[in-house]
Write an enzyme that holds these catalytic residues in place. Structure first.
Site, PDB file in Angstrom:
ATOM      1  CG  ASP A  20      -2.021   1.006   1.143  1.00 44.35           C
ATOM      2  OD1 ASP A  20      -2.340   1.457   0.023  1.00 44.35           O
ATOM      3  OD2 ASP A  20      -2.582   1.375   2.191  1.00 44.35           O
ATOM      4  CG  ASN A  68      -7.529  -2.288  -6.094  1.00 45.41           C
ATOM      5  OD1 ASN A  68      -6.535  -2.990  -5.900  1.00 45.41           O
ATOM      6  ND2 ASN A  68      -7.904  -1.376  -5.207  1.00 45.41           N
TER       7      ASN A  68
END
Ligand code: FPP
Length: 271
Positions: A20, A68
């Site tokens: 991340d 996503n």
């Protein structure tokens, strides 16, 4: 922490990473988010090499979540093209270094350009045994558990399975992410303290390591540090510290065969 300070005998067998911070890395430099992903794929290359060199048996990377797909189209397209680029450019190194590449998740949603390079590499590397690199693509932990439950429900509906025979072990046997074993160490970069629908089943007893480093800045050194921290912890699997000590010494004295089967499994896990 240097590579040489890592205890070879207490290495996590399976390391999983939530990569991340690509977007923030780019924003901090007034660059497009896509540039962060580009630098993030360089970090993937570094970490795969470092894990392989250390002797980690399984590395699972959260490269693209089921959620996503809802990102801006241009970002999704760039991530898919970086993924394709990675698979093309690393193919030789993956094959030469005994790495088996596999992908988990809803692969049917991936664009054909990705499948065209992913499928042959997964196929051609299937017999490699030095490390398994699993890319979680279009992946969600809840979705994976639901898939496994659906699989068992079908067997029940077909009269091939008694519902009473459904155990955690049976459900686990249908969960692709843990076919390489449960993750021993789960790392998340980027400073957030959550699991975000990654490896929900397998992470039940994983040691968690959070770092503020943004993924594009993650170096081999950071992996060593995470592994060093893992090696300093005591894994108890729901037992008491005293029980773990007894089990460990039984294991060292090679008397673990006297322990009941379930405990023997735990002894192997208690490292
Ligand atoms: C999270 O950062 C990262 C992703 C959604 C994608 C991870 C992809 C890569 C590392 C590159 C391509 C992958 C491979 C395997 C070559 P974020 O965008 O959520 O960052 P933010 O939280 O700072 O916005």
């Amino acid at each position: 922490m240097s590579e040489t300070l890592i205890e070879a005998k207490n290495l996590p067998r399976h390391v999983a990473i939530i990569m991340d911070g690509n977007g923030r890395w780019a924003e901090q430099r007034a660059l497009a988010r896509t540039e962060g992903h580009r630098r993030g794929s360089d970090a993937v290359r570094r970490v795969v090499r470092a894990a392989r060199r250390l002797g980690v048996e399984a590395l699972t990377l959260f490269a693209f979540s089921e959620q996503n797909w809802a990102r801006p189209r241009i970002e999704v397209q760039l991530l898919m093209s970086l993924l394709r680029e990675f698979l093309v450019s690393e193919r030789g190194e993956i094959l030469d270094n005994g790495i088996r590449l596999r992908a988990i998740g809803d692969l049917a949603r991936l664009p054909p350009e990705v499948r065209m390079v992913l499928d042959p590499l997964a196929n051609d590397s299937a017999e490699n045994g030095d490390m398994t690199l699993t890319l979680a693509l279009s992946y969600g932990g809840r979705e994976e558990i639901a898939d496994a439950a659906r699989d068992l429900a079908r067997a029940v509906a077909a009269g091939q399975l008694d519902p009473e025979a459904i155990t955690p072990e049976l459900l686990q046997s249908r969960i692709a992410s843990v076919a390489v074993g449960e993750p021993d160490l789960l790392i998340r970069t980027g400073g957030e303290l959550r699991i975000s629908n990654f490896l929900l089943w397998g992470a039940a007893y994983s040691e968690l390591h959070f770092t503020k480093k943004l993924w594009p800045d993650f170096e081999a050194e950071d992996l060593y540090q995470a592994i060093g921290a893992y090696q300093s912890r005591e894994r108890r699997f729901g037992l008491t510290g005293a029980q773990v000590k007894v089990l460990r010494s039984a294991q060292n004295d090679n008397e673990s065969s006297m322990a009941p089967r379930a405990v023997q499994g735990l002894v192997q896990g208690v490292r």
